[in-house]
Enzyme design. Structure first.
Site, PDB file in Angstrom:
ATOM      1  N   ASN A  48     -14.252   3.730  -8.451  1.00 51.30           N
ATOM      2  CA  ASN A  48     -13.015   4.118  -7.752  1.00 51.30           C
ATOM      3  C   ASN A  48     -13.012   5.599  -7.387  1.00 51.30           C
ATOM      4  O   ASN A  48     -11.972   6.152  -7.015  1.00 51.30           O
ATOM      5  CB  ASN A  48     -11.799   3.817  -8.643  1.00 51.30           C
ATOM      6  CG  ASN A  48     -11.716   2.351  -8.981  1.00 51.30           C
ATOM      7  OD1 ASN A  48     -11.871   1.510  -8.109  1.00 51.30           O
ATOM      8  ND2 ASN A  48     -11.494   2.040 -10.246  1.00 51.30           N
ATOM      9  N   HIS A 139      -0.582  -4.641 -11.349  1.00 52.44           N
ATOM     10  CA  HIS A 139      -1.626  -4.312 -12.326  1.00 52.44           C
ATOM     11  C   HIS A 139      -1.212  -4.652 -13.764  1.00 52.44           C
ATOM     12  O   HIS A 139      -0.036  -4.577 -14.120  1.00 52.44           O
ATOM     13  CB  HIS A 139      -1.921  -2.801 -12.227  1.00 52.44           C
ATOM     14  CG  HIS A 139      -3.140  -2.384 -12.970  1.00 52.44           C
ATOM     15  ND1 HIS A 139      -3.097  -1.743 -14.185  1.00 52.44           N
ATOM     16  CD2 HIS A 139      -4.455  -2.517 -12.663  1.00 52.44           C
ATOM     17  CE1 HIS A 139      -4.323  -1.489 -14.587  1.00 52.44           C
ATOM     18  NE2 HIS A 139      -5.171  -1.939 -13.674  1.00 52.44           N
ATOM     19  N   GLU A 183       2.574  -1.999  -6.639  1.00 54.95           N
ATOM     20  CA  GLU A 183       1.518  -1.039  -6.330  1.00 54.95           C
ATOM     21  C   GLU A 183       1.644  -0.717  -4.849  1.00 54.95           C
ATOM     22  O   GLU A 183       2.235  -1.492  -4.089  1.00 54.95           O
ATOM     23  CB  GLU A 183       0.137  -1.663  -6.591  1.00 54.95           C
ATOM     24  CG  GLU A 183      -0.110  -1.975  -8.054  1.00 54.95           C
ATOM     25  CD  GLU A 183      -1.430  -2.695  -8.312  1.00 54.95           C
ATOM     26  OE1 GLU A 183      -2.445  -2.350  -7.680  1.00 54.95           O
ATOM     27  OE2 GLU A 183      -1.447  -3.599  -9.161  1.00 54.95           O
ATOM     28  N   SER A 187      -5.153  -3.092  -6.396  1.00 56.41           N
ATOM     29  CA  SER A 187      -6.468  -2.692  -6.888  1.00 56.41           C
ATOM     30  C   SER A 187      -7.549  -3.738  -6.667  1.00 56.41           C
ATOM     31  O   SER A 187      -8.715  -3.395  -6.527  1.00 56.41           O
ATOM     32  CB  SER A 187      -6.390  -2.364  -8.371  1.00 56.41           C
ATOM     33  OG  SER A 187      -5.942  -3.496  -9.099  1.00 56.41           O
ATOM     34  N   ASP A 212       3.284   2.215  -8.072  1.00 53.06           N
ATOM     35  CA  ASP A 212       2.017   2.656  -8.639  1.00 53.06           C
ATOM     36  C   ASP A 212       1.087   2.991  -7.467  1.00 53.06           C
ATOM     37  O   ASP A 212       0.646   2.110  -6.736  1.00 53.06           O
ATOM     38  CB  ASP A 212       1.429   1.530  -9.509  1.00 53.06           C
ATOM     39  CG  ASP A 212       0.098   1.919 -10.132  1.00 53.06           C
ATOM     40  OD1 ASP A 212      -0.587   2.800  -9.577  1.00 53.06           O
ATOM     41  OD2 ASP A 212      -0.278   1.323 -11.156  1.00 53.06           O
ATOM     42  N   HIS A 215      -4.295   3.712  -6.208  1.00 50.89           N
ATOM     43  CA  HIS A 215      -5.428   3.555  -5.295  1.00 50.89           C
ATOM     44  C   HIS A 215      -5.198   4.150  -3.911  1.00 50.89           C
ATOM     45  O   HIS A 215      -6.016   3.975  -3.016  1.00 50.89           O
ATOM     46  CB  HIS A 215      -5.804   2.075  -5.188  1.00 50.89           C
ATOM     47  CG  HIS A 215      -6.347   1.555  -6.481  1.00 50.89           C
ATOM     48  ND1 HIS A 215      -7.653   1.722  -6.868  1.00 50.89           N
ATOM     49  CD2 HIS A 215      -5.723   0.935  -7.508  1.00 50.89           C
ATOM     50  CE1 HIS A 215      -7.830   1.205  -8.059  1.00 50.89           C
ATOM     51  NE2 HIS A 215      -6.675   0.713  -8.477  1.00 50.89           N
ATOM     52  N   LYS A 240      -9.146   8.091 -10.099  1.00 50.02           N
ATOM     53  CA  LYS A 240      -9.780   7.361  -8.996  1.00 50.02           C
ATOM     54  C   LYS A 240     -10.182   8.376  -7.913  1.00 50.02           C
ATOM     55  O   LYS A 240     -11.132   9.113  -8.120  1.00 50.02           O
ATOM     56  CB  LYS A 240      -8.835   6.261  -8.536  1.00 50.02           C
ATOM     57  CG  LYS A 240      -8.425   5.419  -9.783  1.00 50.02           C
ATOM     58  CD  LYS A 240      -7.908   4.101  -9.520  1.00 50.02           C
ATOM     59  CE  LYS A 240      -7.337   3.441 -10.769  1.00 50.02           C
ATOM     60  NZ  LYS A 240      -8.296   3.110 -11.809  1.00 50.02           N
TER      61      LYS A 240
HETATM   62  C1  LIG Z   1      -3.015  -0.026  -9.999  1.00 47.52           C
HETATM   63  C2  LIG Z   1      -3.535   0.632 -11.225  1.00 47.52           C
HETATM   64  N1  LIG Z   1      -2.669   1.258 -12.045  1.00 47.52           N
HETATM   65  C3  LIG Z   1      -3.091   1.869 -13.151  1.00 47.52           C
HETATM   66  C4  LIG Z   1      -4.417   1.880 -13.519  1.00 47.52           C
HETATM   67  C5  LIG Z   1      -4.845   2.544 -14.787  1.00 47.52           C
HETATM   68  O1  LIG Z   1      -5.256   3.848 -14.541  1.00 47.52           O
HETATM   69  P1  LIG Z   1      -6.246   4.597 -15.547  1.00 47.52           P
HETATM   70  O2  LIG Z   1      -7.604   4.081 -15.236  1.00 47.52           O
HETATM   71  O3  LIG Z   1      -6.048   6.030 -15.255  1.00 47.52           O
HETATM   72  O4  LIG Z   1      -5.824   4.215 -16.927  1.00 47.52           O
HETATM   73  C6  LIG Z   1      -5.350   1.273 -12.693  1.00 47.52           C
HETATM   74  C7  LIG Z   1      -6.798   1.358 -13.001  1.00 47.52           C
HETATM   75  O5  LIG Z   1      -7.444   0.517 -13.458  1.00 47.52           O
HETATM   76  C8  LIG Z   1      -4.901   0.600 -11.536  1.00 47.52           C
HETATM   77  O6  LIG Z   1      -5.759  -0.061 -10.760  1.00 47.52           O
END
Ligand SMILES: Cc1ncc(COP(=O)(O)O)c(C=O)c1O
Length: 395
Positions: A48, A139, A183, A187, A212, A215, A240
């Site tokens: 990512n 997520h 989101e 993702s 969120d 991405h 990411k």
């Molecule tokens: C949409 C989303 N939110 C949160 C996370 C978690 O982030 P982090 O990898 O910083 O814990 C991810 C990553 O896997 C994600 O894809």
């Protein structure tokens, strides 16, 4: 085998039978483009790190400089003595990037979603269980936060603002606070939520919109600002497109103060360490200068999507740098991922429970480190797989 662990062993064996078992593969990465596994180099299509920033000199230099100056750890939670001077300056940069009044840094995206949502949905504070409306494909960390808070989620069809509107109407209650969770870029699908429409619904129904932006931050939106305009509270990560680690919440001053007082994931966890803060700070400074890299990623992704579709592959609703190649069964996704590996490309098979049953896929991620030749090779490998599948079906 220790009899006390036999149920766990049986669970693992069932996962293996269902092609759903996961393992940790040891990798070596010394460059954003290439990943080595067992000494063999692969083009990395699974990271990512969309802008290749984790190997950028500016991030490495500031991470090293801040480690030398301030040490390798922060020593305590931010509420004890871990709130080093740079937190405030970085939070001001994040708030400006997100056009929000304030921001709060936290340890990781998962921890932020899990901890912030639990704090927001606190029934003791709200007076009643809140109404929580969630995109069905949110997520795992958002679900984790909802589960930790013990709230029921009204799950609307993926990206479907019309369905969300119906649910908001059906369940409206003046005594219960309402929240919408989505989101911005999903993702595993690489598709984009209709945030302006959802924000409009949130305003009409007096709901708080939590987006969120993991991405999209750094890679999409004007100057890499992400796609969270209209959200009341934005959660995102530096892990990411920003090339390091750690997370942020961008929100009002009131929400920030509330989280400082009520978010266990902030209160009871050690503050981010100085080298990580250095990398975050440098990445935020670089973002406005990375327009050419963002365009390159968008162009590579559009080309890849178009050609993969032409070969007959289903790329779901992707319109971003995340391009799933949907195979259906877990077994088929594993086979496709293996075929790509044989051709020198590392792309991960994503299977349930990460994605719904019957939608297993190979998640291909295009980054600024990739070359047009990488894409040609990848498309050749996909083309050969498509031919093998067609031959197998006709025999
Ligand atoms: C949409 C989303 N939110 C949160 C996370 C978690 O982030 P982090 O990898 O910083 O814990 C991810 C990553 O896997 C994600 O894809």
């Amino acid at each position: 085998m220790d009899g006390r662990e036999s149920r766990y062993q049986a669970f693992l064996e069932k996962l293996s039978r269902d092609h759903l078992r996961r393992d940790l593969t040891e990798v070596a990465a010394r460059h954003a483009r290439i990943l080595e596994v067992g000494g063999r180099p692969y083009v990395n299509l699974a990271s990512n790190d969309y802008l290749g920033l984790r190997f950028h000199e500016a991030l490495i230099e500031r991470a090293c400089a801040w480690a030398r100056e301030f040490g390798t750890g922060s020593g305590a939670s931010r509420l004890v003595t871990g709130n080093l001077g740079m937190f405030g300056a970085i939070e001001r940069k994040v708030a400006a990037l997100k056009k929000q009044p304030a921001a709060l840094l936290m340890a990781s995206g998962f921890q932020a979603n899990a901890g912030v949502l639990k704090a927001l949905f606190d029934t003791a504070v709200l007076g009643a269980e809140p109404l929580v409306f969630s995109d069905r494909l949110n997520h795992a960390s958002m679900h984790f936060g909802c589960q930790a808070a013990g709230v029921h989620q009204f799950r609307y069809r993926h990206l479907d603002a019309g369905h969300l509107a119906v649910l908001l109407e059906q369940h409206a209650s003046p005594d219960r606070a309402a929240f919408i969770l989505t989101e911005s870029v999903f993702s595993m699908d690489g598709d984009v939520a209709p945030i302006p429409e959802i924000a409009q619904l949130a305003r009409e129904h007096g709901a708080i919109l939590v987006v969120d932006d993991a991405h999209a931050t750094g890679i999409l939106g004007e100057g890499g600002r992400g796609l969270s305009d209209g959200a009341d509270l934005v959660i995102g990560t530096f892990s990411k497109a920003l090339g390091s680690f750690g997370a942020y919440v961008a929100c009002s001053e009131t929400m920030r103060d509330y989280l400082v007082n009520r978010c266990g994931a902030l209160i009871y966890s050690t503050a981010l360490p100085p080298p990580v803060l250095g990398a975050i700070d440098a990445a935020l400074d670089l973002l406005p200068t990375l327009g050419a890299e963002r365009k390159r990623v968008a162009d590579l992704s559009a080309h890849f999507r178009r050609e993969a579709q032409r070969l007959g592959y289903d790329t779901a609703g992707s319109s971003t740098q995340i391009v799933p190649v949907v195979s259906g069964s877990a077994d088929d996704a594993l086979r496709l991922s293996e075929a790509l590996r044989e051709a020198g490309f590392w792309a991960t098979a994503i299977r349930p429970p990460t994605v719904p049953q019957g939608t297993s896929r190979v998640r291909c991620v295009l980054t600024a480190a990739h070359t047009p030749q990488d894409l040609d090779g990848l498309l050749d490998a996909l083309s050969a797989s498509a031919r093998r599948l067609a031959d197998a079906a006709s025999n």
